[in-house]
Motif scaffolding. Sequence first.
Motif, PDB file in Angstrom:
ATOM      1  N   ILE A 113      41.632  28.734 -15.347  1.00  0.00           N
ATOM      2  CA  ILE A 113      40.253  28.705 -15.771  1.00  0.00           C
ATOM      3  C   ILE A 113      40.453  27.551 -17.046  1.00  0.00           C
ATOM      4  O   ILE A 113      41.270  27.141 -17.658  1.00  0.00           O
ATOM      5  N   GLN A 114      39.026  26.853 -17.037  1.00  0.00           N
ATOM      6  CA  GLN A 114      38.767  25.687 -18.066  1.00  0.00           C
ATOM      7  C   GLN A 114      38.396  26.627 -19.403  1.00  0.00           C
ATOM      8  O   GLN A 114      37.324  27.246 -19.325  1.00  0.00           O
ATOM      9  N   ASP A 115      39.239  26.249 -20.446  1.00  0.00           N
ATOM     10  CA  ASP A 115      38.978  27.036 -21.781  1.00  0.00           C
ATOM     11  C   ASP A 115      38.179  25.824 -22.461  1.00  0.00           C
ATOM     12  O   ASP A 115      38.582  25.590 -23.629  1.00  0.00           O
ATOM     13  N   THR A 116      37.013  25.659 -22.299  1.00  0.00           N
ATOM     14  CA  THR A 116      36.107  24.585 -22.962  1.00  0.00           C
ATOM     15  C   THR A 116      35.925  24.882 -24.338  1.00  0.00           C
ATOM     16  O   THR A 116      36.255  23.724 -25.088  1.00  0.00           O
ATOM     17  N   ASP A 117      35.993  26.189 -24.786  1.00  0.00           N
ATOM     18  CA  ASP A 117      35.546  26.435 -26.157  1.00  0.00           C
ATOM     19  C   ASP A 117      36.872  26.724 -27.006  1.00  0.00           C
ATOM     20  O   ASP A 117      37.011  27.105 -27.943  1.00  0.00           O
ATOM     21  N   TYR A 118      37.806  26.702 -26.296  1.00  0.00           N
ATOM     22  CA  TYR A 118      39.313  27.014 -26.458  1.00  0.00           C
ATOM     23  C   TYR A 118      39.493  28.550 -27.125  1.00  0.00           C
ATOM     24  O   TYR A 118      40.369  29.011 -28.028  1.00  0.00           O
ATOM     25  N   ARG A 119      38.421  29.333 -26.738  1.00  0.00           N
ATOM     26  CA  ARG A 119      38.478  30.834 -27.158  1.00  0.00           C
ATOM     27  C   ARG A 119      39.712  31.487 -26.685  1.00  0.00           C
ATOM     28  O   ARG A 119      40.406  32.194 -27.493  1.00  0.00           O
ATOM     29  N   ILE A 120      40.377  31.386 -25.405  1.00  0.00           N
ATOM     30  CA  ILE A 120      41.455  31.848 -24.857  1.00  0.00           C
ATOM     31  C   ILE A 120      42.769  31.396 -25.587  1.00  0.00           C
ATOM     32  O   ILE A 120      43.545  32.181 -25.988  1.00  0.00           O
ATOM     33  N   MET A 121      42.754  30.055 -25.920  1.00  0.00           N
ATOM     34  CA  MET A 121      43.933  29.490 -26.458  1.00  0.00           C
ATOM     35  C   MET A 121      43.927  29.865 -28.074  1.00  0.00           C
ATOM     36  O   MET A 121      44.959  30.215 -28.378  1.00  0.00           O
ATOM     37  N   LYS A 122      42.766  30.164 -28.777  1.00  0.00           N
ATOM     38  CA  LYS A 122      42.775  30.427 -30.146  1.00  0.00           C
ATOM     39  C   LYS A 122      43.206  31.889 -30.037  1.00  0.00           C
ATOM     40  O   LYS A 122      43.954  32.356 -30.749  1.00  0.00           O
ATOM     41  N   ALA A 123      42.610  32.927 -29.227  1.00  0.00           N
ATOM     42  CA  ALA A 123      43.079  34.101 -29.234  1.00  0.00           C
ATOM     43  C   ALA A 123      44.647  34.543 -29.143  1.00  0.00           C
ATOM     44  O   ALA A 123      45.248  35.487 -29.560  1.00  0.00           O
ATOM     45  N   TYR A 124      45.360  33.579 -28.435  1.00  0.00           N
ATOM     46  CA  TYR A 124      46.535  33.475 -28.108  1.00  0.00           C
ATOM     47  C   TYR A 124      47.576  32.794 -28.991  1.00  0.00           C
ATOM     48  O   TYR A 124      48.913  32.519 -28.766  1.00  0.00           O
ATOM     49  N   ASP A 125      46.661  32.146 -29.997  1.00  0.00           N
ATOM     50  CA  ASP A 125      47.546  31.394 -30.991  1.00  0.00           C
ATOM     51  C   ASP A 125      48.265  30.038 -30.402  1.00  0.00           C
ATOM     52  O   ASP A 125      49.316  30.022 -30.730  1.00  0.00           O
ATOM     53  N   VAL A 126      47.667  29.593 -29.368  1.00  0.00           N
ATOM     54  CA  VAL A 126      48.346  28.483 -28.705  1.00  0.00           C
ATOM     55  C   VAL A 126      47.809  27.241 -29.042  1.00  0.00           C
ATOM     56  O   VAL A 126      48.291  25.956 -28.472  1.00  0.00           O
ATOM     57  N   ASN A 127      46.608  26.915 -29.581  1.00  0.00           N
ATOM     58  CA  ASN A 127      45.672  25.683 -29.552  1.00  0.00           C
ATOM     59  C   ASN A 127      46.109  24.942 -30.917  1.00  0.00           C
ATOM     60  O   ASN A 127      46.806  25.459 -31.721  1.00  0.00           O
ATOM     61  N   TYR A 128      46.283  23.575 -30.768  1.00  0.00           N
ATOM     62  CA  TYR A 128      46.605  22.771 -31.919  1.00  0.00           C
ATOM     63  C   TYR A 128      45.569  21.318 -31.456  1.00  0.00           C
ATOM     64  O   TYR A 128      45.436  21.048 -30.214  1.00  0.00           O
ATOM     65  N   ARG A 129      45.476  20.618 -32.692  1.00  0.00           N
ATOM     66  CA  ARG A 129      44.748  19.147 -32.493  1.00  0.00           C
ATOM     67  C   ARG A 129      45.692  18.323 -32.737  1.00  0.00           C
ATOM     68  O   ARG A 129      46.630  18.074 -33.454  1.00  0.00           O
ATOM     69  N   VAL A 130      45.735  17.166 -31.687  1.00  0.00           N
ATOM     70  CA  VAL A 130      46.483  16.029 -31.661  1.00  0.00           C
ATOM     71  C   VAL A 130      45.728  15.261 -32.633  1.00  0.00           C
ATOM     72  O   VAL A 130      44.650  14.880 -32.574  1.00  0.00           O
ATOM     73  N   ASP A 131      46.464  14.760 -33.581  1.00  0.00           N
ATOM     74  CA  ASP A 131      46.028  13.794 -34.221  1.00  0.00           C
ATOM     75  C   ASP A 131      45.690  12.556 -33.993  1.00  0.00           C
ATOM     76  O   ASP A 131      46.242  12.226 -32.844  1.00  0.00           O
ATOM     77  N   ASP A 132      44.761  11.472 -34.683  1.00  0.00           N
ATOM     78  CA  ASP A 132      44.569  10.291 -34.256  1.00  0.00           C
ATOM     79  C   ASP A 132      45.558   9.163 -33.640  1.00  0.00           C
ATOM     80  O   ASP A 132      45.416   8.620 -32.650  1.00  0.00           O
ATOM     81  N   ALA A 133      46.615   9.288 -34.601  1.00  0.00           N
ATOM     82  CA  ALA A 133      47.872   8.185 -34.290  1.00  0.00           C
ATOM     83  C   ALA A 133      48.522   8.686 -32.870  1.00  0.00           C
ATOM     84  O   ALA A 133      48.527   7.918 -32.044  1.00  0.00           O
ATOM     85  N   LEU A 134      48.559   9.966 -32.722  1.00  0.00           N
ATOM     86  CA  LEU A 134      49.193  10.460 -31.374  1.00  0.00           C
ATOM     87  C   LEU A 134      48.301  10.407 -30.308  1.00  0.00           C
ATOM     88  O   LEU A 134      48.659   9.826 -29.180  1.00  0.00           O
ATOM     89  N   ASN A 135      46.958  10.626 -30.488  1.00  0.00           N
ATOM     90  CA  ASN A 135      45.993  10.335 -29.501  1.00  0.00           C
ATOM     91  C   ASN A 135      46.008   8.898 -29.022  1.00  0.00           C
ATOM     92  O   ASN A 135      45.841   8.328 -28.015  1.00  0.00           O
ATOM     93  N   ALA A 136      45.971   8.037 -30.126  1.00  0.00           N
ATOM     94  CA  ALA A 136      46.186   6.411 -29.689  1.00  0.00           C
ATOM     95  C   ALA A 136      47.602   6.217 -29.006  1.00  0.00           C
ATOM     96  O   ALA A 136      47.196   5.382 -27.888  1.00  0.00           O
ATOM     97  N   LYS A 137      48.649   6.792 -29.225  1.00  0.00           N
ATOM     98  CA  LYS A 137      49.685   6.643 -28.617  1.00  0.00           C
ATOM     99  C   LYS A 137      49.466   7.091 -26.876  1.00  0.00           C
ATOM    100  O   LYS A 137      49.794   6.432 -26.079  1.00  0.00           O
ATOM    101  N   LEU A 138      48.888   8.304 -26.950  1.00  0.00           N
ATOM    102  CA  LEU A 138      48.671   8.939 -25.625  1.00  0.00           C
ATOM    103  C   LEU A 138      47.908   7.974 -24.894  1.00  0.00           C
ATOM    104  O   LEU A 138      48.246   7.648 -23.675  1.00  0.00           O
ATOM    105  N   LYS A 139      46.890   7.196 -25.142  1.00  0.00           N
ATOM    106  CA  LYS A 139      45.944   6.464 -24.815  1.00  0.00           C
ATOM    107  C   LYS A 139      46.836   5.252 -24.255  1.00  0.00           C
ATOM    108  O   LYS A 139      46.542   4.837 -23.075  1.00  0.00           O
ATOM    109  N   SER A 140      47.680   4.967 -25.120  1.00  0.00           N
ATOM    110  CA  SER A 140      48.302   3.431 -24.660  1.00  0.00           C
ATOM    111  C   SER A 140      49.320   3.890 -23.341  1.00  0.00           C
ATOM    112  O   SER A 140      49.618   2.936 -22.916  1.00  0.00           O
ATOM    113  N   TYR A 141      49.509   4.990 -23.176  1.00  0.00           N
ATOM    114  CA  TYR A 141      50.419   5.466 -22.095  1.00  0.00           C
ATOM    115  C   TYR A 141      49.340   6.055 -20.686  1.00  0.00           C
ATOM    116  O   TYR A 141      49.956   6.632 -19.988  1.00  0.00           O
TER     117      TYR A 141
END
Length: 193
Positions: A113-141
């Motif tokens: 299932i694509q959890d577009t609005d994170y409804r399921i992830m939030k309900a199971y308390d598994v969602n988190y936001r990747v900060d801008d610095a780490l996102n930039a690192k991920l992009k570089s890889y």
Amino acid sequence: MKKYILILLGIALYTQVSAQSGLKSGSQAPLFSGKDNSGKTVDLKNLLKSHKAIVLFFYRGQWCPYCNKQIKELQDSLQLLTTKGVYVIGVTPETGENIQKTVSKTNASFSIIQDTDYRIMKAYDVNYRVDDALNAKLKSYGVDLEKNNGNTDHVLPVPATYVIAPSGKIIYVHFDKDYTKRTTVHAILNSLN
């Protein structure tokens, strides 16, 4: 060098998800419904009526080798799981196109299932936001979360696994903020006894 980079990314992701704790064994599983990758409606309440257990797992995306390995292991043992009355559901923030890439890489034949609005992830308390610095690192890889997930908020799940009994009670939890550590099919099967 690649292993060193993955370790650094793991440390950075671990610190970001420190606030998340997931649901505990013995908790009531939050109900949800959604369309899976084959267009079928997956409704937890109905599945609990017709199966001996539900394996619900969260994965980050087709770009994650640890996710692909876990999905492949679940697929390789799917017949064993279904023989025991288990229904497997994967939940991810990635787009439908990227879910198809996951399926191609892993041969997954269970519901995703694509959890577009994170409804399921939030309900199971598994969602988190990747900060801008780490996102930039991920992009570089070569990991573009915006392209992979089709949005700009950079939300990922802790790759947790829950086994849910027909009563709706969670009977097994694997929740580890270290994304390299995943449950085994053996542990899932042991939880069914």
